[in-house]
Design an enzyme around this catalytic site. Structure first.
Site, mmCIF file in Angstrom:
data_model
loop_
_atom_site.group_PDB
_atom_site.id
_atom_site.type_symbol
_atom_site.label_atom_id
_atom_site.label_comp_id
_atom_site.label_asym_id
_atom_site.label_seq_id
_atom_site.Cartn_x
_atom_site.Cartn_y
_atom_site.Cartn_z
ATOM 1 N N ARG A 148 63.941 124.087 104.197
ATOM 2 C CA ARG A 148 65.083 123.315 105.281
ATOM 3 C C ARG A 148 65.739 122.520 104.546
ATOM 4 N NH1 ARG A 148 58.830 120.603 107.297
ATOM 5 N NH2 ARG A 148 58.823 120.812 105.069
ATOM 6 N N HIS A 199 58.248 126.057 112.366
ATOM 7 C CA HIS A 199 56.765 127.101 111.748
ATOM 8 C C HIS A 199 57.227 127.858 113.096
ATOM 9 C CE1 HIS A 199 54.059 123.303 110.690
ATOM 10 N NE2 HIS A 199 54.317 123.997 109.217
ATOM 11 N N LYS A 215 42.038 117.793 101.317
ATOM 12 C CA LYS A 215 42.836 117.457 102.832
ATOM 13 C C LYS A 215 42.851 116.941 103.654
ATOM 14 C CE LYS A 215 47.538 119.069 102.491
ATOM 15 N NZ LYS A 215 48.484 119.738 102.322
ATOM 16 N N SER A 240 55.401 118.421 110.139
ATOM 17 C CA SER A 240 54.604 118.290 110.551
ATOM 18 C C SER A 240 53.857 116.634 110.450
ATOM 19 C CB SER A 240 53.094 119.342 110.288
ATOM 20 O OG SER A 240 53.116 120.531 110.420
HETATM 21 P P1 ADP Z 1 52.393 123.330 103.764
HETATM 22 O O1 ADP Z 1 51.093 121.932 103.736
HETATM 23 O O2 ADP Z 1 51.746 124.563 103.133
HETATM 24 O O3 ADP Z 1 53.734 122.799 103.256
HETATM 25 P P2 ADP Z 1 53.051 123.323 106.151
HETATM 26 O O4 ADP Z 1 52.231 123.505 106.916
HETATM 27 O O5 ADP Z 1 53.931 122.032 106.245
HETATM 28 O O6 ADP Z 1 52.529 123.140 105.066
HETATM 29 O O7 ADP Z 1 54.213 124.430 106.499
HETATM 30 C C1 ADP Z 1 53.855 125.778 106.312
HETATM 31 C C2 ADP Z 1 55.549 126.180 106.104
HETATM 32 O O8 ADP Z 1 56.103 126.602 107.049
HETATM 33 C C3 ADP Z 1 55.743 126.737 105.128
HETATM 34 O O9 ADP Z 1 57.176 127.821 104.389
HETATM 35 C C4 ADP Z 1 56.890 125.228 105.259
HETATM 36 O O10 ADP Z 1 58.910 124.830 104.757
HETATM 37 C C5 ADP Z 1 57.884 126.181 106.149
HETATM 38 N N1 ADP Z 1 57.875 124.646 107.163
HETATM 39 C C6 ADP Z 1 57.678 123.220 107.741
HETATM 40 N N2 ADP Z 1 58.157 122.512 109.189
HETATM 41 C C7 ADP Z 1 59.581 123.879 108.846
HETATM 42 C C8 ADP Z 1 60.606 123.460 109.827
HETATM 43 N N3 ADP Z 1 61.096 122.658 110.686
HETATM 44 N N4 ADP Z 1 61.261 124.735 109.628
HETATM 45 C C9 ADP Z 1 61.426 125.933 109.062
HETATM 46 N N5 ADP Z 1 60.131 126.014 108.087
HETATM 47 C C10 ADP Z 1 59.036 125.045 108.047
#
Ligand code: ADP
Length: 150
Positions: free
Chosen positions: A90, A17, A41, A127
């Site tokens: 990703r 992120h 959730k 995450s």
């Molecule tokens: P969601 O539940 O909406 O997927 P996340 O918190 O998992 O929420 O992710 C939010 C954003 O961050 C999404 O656009 C996701 O693709 C991006 N994201 C998550 N992990 C990574 C990573 N390792 N590298 C780049 N972007 C990421």
């Protein structure tokens, strides 16, 4: 003012992120990191903890705001006057999923989704894997910002 909303669960914030946010900073005047609240959730970290991880990580950058929202992301964007949604990609699975959502959002509003490809060294971080490591008492220091470890 060019404002983007970066929506997500951030349960917890990872270096993936952070990579997307850091690289989007030159593109926008303001980025609102918007934690979506979904009552059905289950989260590992409380909303307060997730907010504080983000605030602490970006405390020296006044272009970044942290907020929470409920409901449709486009409705939230309209409320805060943001013309852009920021998302990270990703892998092909992210692309397929995000493509459908971005097309739908575009049909329902004028809001554009801006995608950034993740850096090679953080593209595998998620995450959910971080939560699994934590549940099993492993070390996540290579995958999350310092604020999350403290
Ligand atoms: P969601 O539940 O909406 O997927 P996340 O918190 O998992 O929420 O992710 C939010 C954003 O961050 C999404 O656009 C996701 O693709 C991006 N994201 C998550 N992990 C990574 C990573 N390792 N590298 C780049 N972007 C990421």
């Amino acid at each position: 003012m060019k404002r983007a909303v970066f929506p997500g669960s951030f349960d917890p914030l990872t270096l993936g992120h952070k990579d997307i946010i850091d690289r989007a900073l030159p593109l926008f005047d303001e980025i609102i990191i918007a934690i979506g609240i979904n009552s059905s959730k289950q989260y590992m970290f409380s909303l307060e903890q997730r907010i504080s991880f983000i605030k602490e990580t970006f405390k020296s950058n006044d272009k970044i705001k942290v907020e929470t929202y409920q409901g449709l992301t486009i409705a939230y964007c309209q409320k805060v006057k943001s013309d852009f949604i920021l998302r990270g990609l990703r892998n092909p699975a992210d692309f397929e999923f995000e493509k459908a959502i971005a097309h739908t959002n575009r049909k329902m509003s004028e809001i554009e989704t801006v995608f950034l490809l993740t850096s090679a060294d953080t593209s595998y971080i998620s995450s959910s894997i971080v939560r699994d490591i934590l549940k099993n008492k492993g070390d996540v220091s290579r995958f999350v910002p310092k604020a999350v470890i403290q």
